[in-house]
Scaffold this motif. Sequence first.
Motif, short mmCIF file in Angstrom:
data_model
loop_
_atom_site.label_atom_id
_atom_site.label_comp_id
_atom_site.label_asym_id
_atom_site.label_seq_id
_atom_site.Cartn_x
_atom_site.Cartn_y
_atom_site.Cartn_z
N LEU A 1 13.64 54.45 -16.16
CA LEU A 1 14.18 53.60 -17.23
C LEU A 1 15.69 53.76 -17.39
O LEU A 1 16.34 52.88 -17.97
N PHE A 2 16.26 54.85 -16.91
CA PHE A 2 17.70 55.03 -17.07
C PHE A 2 18.47 53.89 -16.42
O PHE A 2 19.42 53.35 -17.00
N THR A 3 18.08 53.51 -15.21
CA THR A 3 18.80 52.44 -14.50
C THR A 3 18.73 51.12 -15.25
O THR A 3 19.75 50.46 -15.50
N SER A 4 17.53 50.71 -15.63
CA SER A 4 17.34 49.39 -16.25
C SER A 4 17.93 49.32 -17.66
O SER A 4 18.55 48.32 -18.03
N THR A 5 17.73 50.38 -18.46
CA THR A 5 18.25 50.34 -19.83
C THR A 5 19.77 50.43 -19.84
O THR A 5 20.43 49.80 -20.68
N TYR A 6 20.35 51.21 -18.94
CA TYR A 6 21.81 51.31 -18.88
C TYR A 6 22.42 49.95 -18.55
O TYR A 6 23.48 49.59 -19.05
N ASP B 1 9.98 46.63 -19.33
CA ASP B 1 8.64 46.36 -19.87
C ASP B 1 7.56 47.09 -19.07
O ASP B 1 6.62 47.65 -19.64
N THR B 2 7.70 47.08 -17.74
CA THR B 2 6.69 47.70 -16.88
C THR B 2 6.62 49.20 -17.10
O THR B 2 5.53 49.77 -17.22
N ALA B 3 7.78 49.84 -17.15
CA ALA B 3 7.80 51.30 -17.31
C ALA B 3 7.30 51.72 -18.69
O ALA B 3 6.54 52.70 -18.81
N LEU B 4 7.70 51.01 -19.71
CA LEU B 4 7.27 51.36 -21.07
C LEU B 4 5.76 51.16 -21.23
O LEU B 4 5.07 51.97 -21.87
N GLU C 1 5.54 53.03 -9.69
CA GLU C 1 6.85 53.61 -9.40
C GLU C 1 7.63 52.74 -8.42
O GLU C 1 8.80 52.42 -8.63
N VAL C 2 6.97 52.35 -7.33
CA VAL C 2 7.63 51.51 -6.32
C VAL C 2 8.00 50.15 -6.91
O VAL C 2 9.09 49.62 -6.64
N LYS C 3 7.10 49.58 -7.69
CA LYS C 3 7.38 48.27 -8.31
C LYS C 3 8.61 48.33 -9.19
O LYS C 3 9.47 47.43 -9.14
N ILE C 4 8.74 49.37 -9.99
CA ILE C 4 9.89 49.50 -10.89
C ILE C 4 11.17 49.71 -10.10
O ILE C 4 12.22 49.13 -10.42
N LEU C 5 11.10 50.50 -9.05
CA LEU C 5 12.28 50.69 -8.19
C LEU C 5 12.73 49.36 -7.59
O LEU C 5 13.92 49.05 -7.53
N SER C 6 11.76 48.56 -7.16
CA SER C 6 12.08 47.26 -6.58
C SER C 6 12.67 46.32 -7.62
O SER C 6 13.65 45.60 -7.34
N LEU C 7 12.12 46.32 -8.83
CA LEU C 7 12.67 45.48 -9.90
C LEU C 7 14.09 45.88 -10.24
O LEU C 7 14.96 45.02 -10.45
N ASN C 8 14.35 47.17 -10.28
CA ASN C 8 15.70 47.64 -10.55
C ASN C 8 16.67 47.20 -9.47
O ASN C 8 17.78 46.74 -9.74
#
Length: 568
Positions: free
Chosen positions: A189-194, A125-128, A108-115
């Motif tokens: 995923l909403f942030t990254s896909t949008y 890719d990470t979230a999926l 969760e933290v990693k994805i937030l940081s990537l975003n």
Amino acid sequence: MLLEVVSLRNCSVPTSVEEQKALAGLNLEAGLRASSNAAFDTAVVYFRAGRELLGANAWEEDQDTMLALCSEEANACFVIGDLDGMDSLIDEVLSKDIPITDKFKVYEVKILSLNTSGRFRESIDTALEFRRQLGLPAPKNKPASIVTVLAAFIKTNRALGARTAEDIASLPPLEDERIVMGQRMLELLFTSTYQAQQTIYPLIAFLLVRASLKHGANASTVDGFANFGLLLCGAFRELKRGREMAKAVELLLENPLNRRMASRATFIPQSLIMHWTSPIQLTLAPLLNGYQSGLEIGDIESAGYCLVNRSFLLFYAGRSLEGLGQELETNVNVIQQLSGQSYQYHMAVIVLITVKRLRGFIGEETNFAAIYKVADDTGSTLLRAFANIAELELLAIDQNWEAASSFLVECGDLRPLVPGFFHGVRFTFFESLIYFKASQAATGWLQKRKFKRKARKSMALMSSWLKKGNPNVVHSLHLLAAERHALEGNATKAEENYKAAIAVSSQNGFLQDRALAHILARAYYAAKGDDYWTNYHRECAEKSYSDWGARVKLGKAERTTGLTALIE
């Protein structure tokens, strides 16, 4: 009291392994308490002390406590901007041979940081992949066809049925921990896909809504229905249903368990839903509150979004540029402190550049080249579209219809890239206006007809929004109607609509559009050879821009320019 006690205990030296474990547990508890009060700097101190107490064999001797300490400290490091510390802790947890569910927090933290850093493709890719490891369905990270999106929309509508906002808020609570983790991945995923993969963004929203209806509601459900409402308004033009989803979000937030969504659930309805049926001025105070609540609960991403979109809406609402410029400088600095030079920072810079150019500041810091580079580097089509629409607005204000036409051709249809945002409304207005100008400039009958048809198509879209209750397009439609009637030679209707556009934009505070209406009316009367009304509208345009705080040079009054890009 707990923090003081633990701090005192940390000053002593434990005499046994059991005392070390007990004190490490107390540091974990103290760190969690500090985090809950948004004191993340303090939390890091306690989490780190706990890890040091457990020593080199921590993972073998007390895995549960060490996992919690590392995971929570990684999150606290992310919030305070210690990205090196965060990465080290994430890598440590991911290297361990433990169940995937135990790694949820660091994922969760990693994805937030990537975003936050704009690494959207890696984030997707990470979230999926995490969802797949949980055994849950996940779309492929590739463009989805319109047929796929429409099929998923129909499936979601069938699952939702005739449920009202009250019915949605009454869904049973979600208790399956694996599903909870999967829902959170969809939410992230909403942030990254949008930003970077907009064709699968709707699929994420539909999947989250259906999963909530099937398994029950939790905090992620709030985001699911908020984004579904966004799509209903921005993509499917179902404004009434979109407002119903926004109401459902408000009701879901009444559950204390959903408190962490307070800022996020302000950002989406107020930025992407409410302006379709309410004056944009009414969104400004709630977005400021959303920013403040985001800071309080540690939701830095949503806090930044609230601040960025409030900045755009302040500009579109016609606020005085002098005061707005000062506020935007502050906002940009705040966002930079919160998340560095993230994509949110660059979004805020777009508004600041626009205001600076209107205020007469020209230089390297007032062009969009750096923004476009970031958009290309991160793959953010949203960031590029925001900059495109800002440039289009500046060209129209400068009455540079030749350049505006070229730029419109270069950009293409930007609406699919900004679903839900007021930017899409603004783009549609300028698209129609430029096509009317192209029709006026065209020499051949077929060309005139072609561009007039395109202009009326965009205008019809705006009319459909008005019929469904959008109060923010009334003055724009009067101005487009004036240009259409001027093109058709209906002087009475043209002049009535110029007057109406000026009156309504004045009444609703859209100073920039009042000035634009005067400029276009001036060109109309100049073409008629009416010097009195030409000079009158020139003086009114100058006063309107002065009231707004813009330094706009009004050149020679011409009804059309070459517009060769469109005509050729």
